[in-house]
Motif scaffolding. Structure first.
Motif, PDB file in Angstrom:
ATOM      1  N   ALA A  70       0.833  -0.980  -0.124  1.00 12.52           N
ATOM      2  CA  ALA A  70       0.061  -0.076  -0.040  1.00 12.52           C
ATOM      3  C   ALA A  70       0.782   1.115   0.057  1.00 12.52           C
ATOM      4  O   ALA A  70       0.089   2.340  -0.111  1.00 12.52           O
ATOM      5  N   SER A  71       2.045   1.216  -0.022  1.00  8.06           N
ATOM      6  CA  SER A  71       3.165   2.290   0.209  1.00  8.06           C
ATOM      7  C   SER A  71       4.331   2.022  -0.376  1.00  8.06           C
ATOM      8  O   SER A  71       4.761   1.081  -0.656  1.00  8.06           O
ATOM      9  N   LEU A  72       5.331   2.974  -0.890  1.00  6.01           N
ATOM     10  CA  LEU A  72       6.468   2.956  -0.963  1.00  6.01           C
ATOM     11  C   LEU A  72       7.445   1.998  -0.113  1.00  6.01           C
ATOM     12  O   LEU A  72       8.079   1.359  -0.487  1.00  6.01           O
ATOM     13  N   VAL A  73       7.220   2.510   1.184  1.00  4.82           N
ATOM     14  CA  VAL A  73       7.917   2.006   2.187  1.00  4.82           C
ATOM     15  C   VAL A  73       7.588   0.318   2.138  1.00  4.82           C
ATOM     16  O   VAL A  73       8.616  -0.431   2.495  1.00  4.82           O
ATOM     17  N   GLU A  74       6.275  -0.324   2.120  1.00  2.00           N
ATOM     18  CA  GLU A  74       6.114  -1.554   1.852  1.00  2.00           C
ATOM     19  C   GLU A  74       6.889  -1.990   0.701  1.00  2.00           C
ATOM     20  O   GLU A  74       7.363  -3.192   0.603  1.00  2.00           O
ATOM     21  N   ILE A  75       7.011  -1.488  -0.292  1.00  4.74           N
ATOM     22  CA  ILE A  75       7.646  -1.918  -1.655  1.00  4.74           C
ATOM     23  C   ILE A  75       9.054  -1.882  -1.333  1.00  4.74           C
ATOM     24  O   ILE A  75       9.461  -2.824  -1.791  1.00  4.74           O
ATOM     25  N   GLU A  76       9.695  -0.903  -0.756  1.00  2.00           N
ATOM     26  CA  GLU A  76      11.057  -0.979  -0.645  1.00  2.00           C
ATOM     27  C   GLU A  76      11.485  -2.181   0.294  1.00  2.00           C
ATOM     28  O   GLU A  76      12.567  -2.802   0.252  1.00  2.00           O
TER      29      GLU A  76
END
Length: 399
Positions: A70-76
């Motif tokens: 749901a976010s870039l942090v989770e993607i990273e």
């Protein structure tokens, strides 16, 4: 991370000042194996539920390779997972997040629920032709303890035009929905799938995938849902009625059902006042759901001295902050002998516990240990894991 057979063994050796997050990766491993074996499609893990590296590793060891982010942090955080496929399923994203997800992390699957969001995805990916687009459709949340309707989802009136437009753009087109968290009636999924089936027929647009979202339940003292097999039976029946059943992939996004059992919190009693226990974690920590959503978690008293518990009593818990809302009404059923200096293990906080914790009032720091015993409540223990699977779960916990 130190490993113990149980919270009791841990507390025989240590008397922690801070609350302790007690991980059971083997429980997450078992849950993921069950879902992969029984869901008639692809299983995505809803990464928002628990981001502990040990839990993610247990899920991937079990075979999970797709993630709802749901976010870039989770993607990273999840991009380094070998062979990971990331689905950016937040229906409203910033332009920068879309662009970076596509260009820097290779994300190709995006959810949307409006023309504006579809415009952003198209523009920020440079009008890419390799997009897998999922239209989020609103559906009733009448069978869930935590309804999630209202914020996201295209209406039945708007959905056909959005599907038609996305079909012109997408490499693969899907529909997604969410029946609400902790769905306690299997029919929730059947009703939603039949609604989606009608939408597909009405719109006249062929879709390549249907993502039924999350909502699969866990077991709590206040909520004892049917066996998960009954949910799968309902999904199979309803999916078989879809007009596109032979060409359409089915996906799901369990979060709570995969990780609730995989973590507990060990708290210390700092005071007792009648039927209230003041403990060192609470509403602004891992027990948010108990404070604001009325959840009753299983609890086990671990006395600080040798005492034989006689009678049980119902307690309210108060957390460590100075905020009067830091209250978990429960009730939590514990031996009536509970007093200052005792410890309590509170189970089933693996879903949304650690990720909701804040640093309010200077609290929110935790020690961490790994436990190899069974969770207090389980949707999976009765399934009877094979000896080989049990060995694999233990190796995962100790790795």
């Amino acid at each position: 991370m130190d490993v113990f057979t149980s919270a009791a063994e841990f507390l025989r050796r240590r008397r922690p000042e801070r609350p302790v997050l007690a991980l059971r990766p083997h429980a997450a491993f078992r849950a993921a194996r069950w879902f992969i074996a029984n869901f008639p499609g692809r299983v995505l893990y809803a990464a928002k539920a628990n981001d502990a590296p040990e839990i993610i590793e247990a899920l991937t060891d079990a075979g999970i390779r797709a993630f709802d982010v749901a976010s870039l942090v989770e993607i990273e955080r999840l991009a380094p997972v070998e062979d990971a496929e990331l689905f950016f399923m937040n229906p409203v994203k910033s332009r920068g997040a879309i662009a970076r997800a596509y260009s820097d992390f290779g994300v190709r699957s995006f959810a949307f629920d409006s023309d504006d969001e579809l415009d952003k995805i198209v523009q920020e990916t440079g009008e890419a032709r390799d997009l897998d687009l999922y239209l989020r459709v609103a559906c009733p949340n009448t069978h869930s303890l935590i309804p999630l309707e209202g914020k996201f989802g295209a209406s039945p009136q708007a959905a056909p035009a959005l599907l038609l437009r996305a079909r012109q753009i997408a490499r693969r087109l899907g529909i997604t929905f969410h029946v609400g968290s902790q769905a306690v009636v299997p029919a929730a999924f059947g009703e939603a799938l039949r609604q989606i089936g009608q939408l597909i027929v009405t719109s006249g647009v062929m879709v390549d995938a249907v993502d039924i979202g999350g909502g699969f339940p866990s077991r709590y003292p206040h909520s004892d849902p049917p066996e998960l097999s009954s949910y799968m039976e309902e999904v199979v029946r309803a999916a078989d009625e879809l007009a596109v059943k032979h060409s359409c992939e089915l996906l799901c996004e369990p979060g709570r059902a995969l990780v609730a059992e995989a973590e507990s919190v060990i708290v210390r009693v700092d005071a007792r006042r009648d039927r209230a226990l003041y403990v060192n974690d609470g509403a602004f920590g891992t027990l948010f759901d108990a404070a604001y959503l009325g959840f009753r978690f299983p609890a086990k008293l671990i006395p600080s001295t040798r005492r034989k518990p006689k009678e049980l009593a119902e307690f309210t818990l108060y957390g460590p902050t100075c905020d009067s809302d830091d209250q978990m009404p429960g009730p939590f059923v514990l031996p009536d002998c509970a007093r200052e200096g005792d410890y309590i293990e509170i189970g089933q906080i693996g879903a949304y516990g650690r990720v909701m914790a804040t640093r309010f009032n200077g609290f929110g720091e935790y020690d961490e240990v790994m436990l190899t015993d069974e969770p207090m409540l389980s949707m999976y223990a009765e399934q009877g894991a094979s000896e080989k699977e049990q060995d694999e779960m233990l190796k995962s916990a100790l790795a």
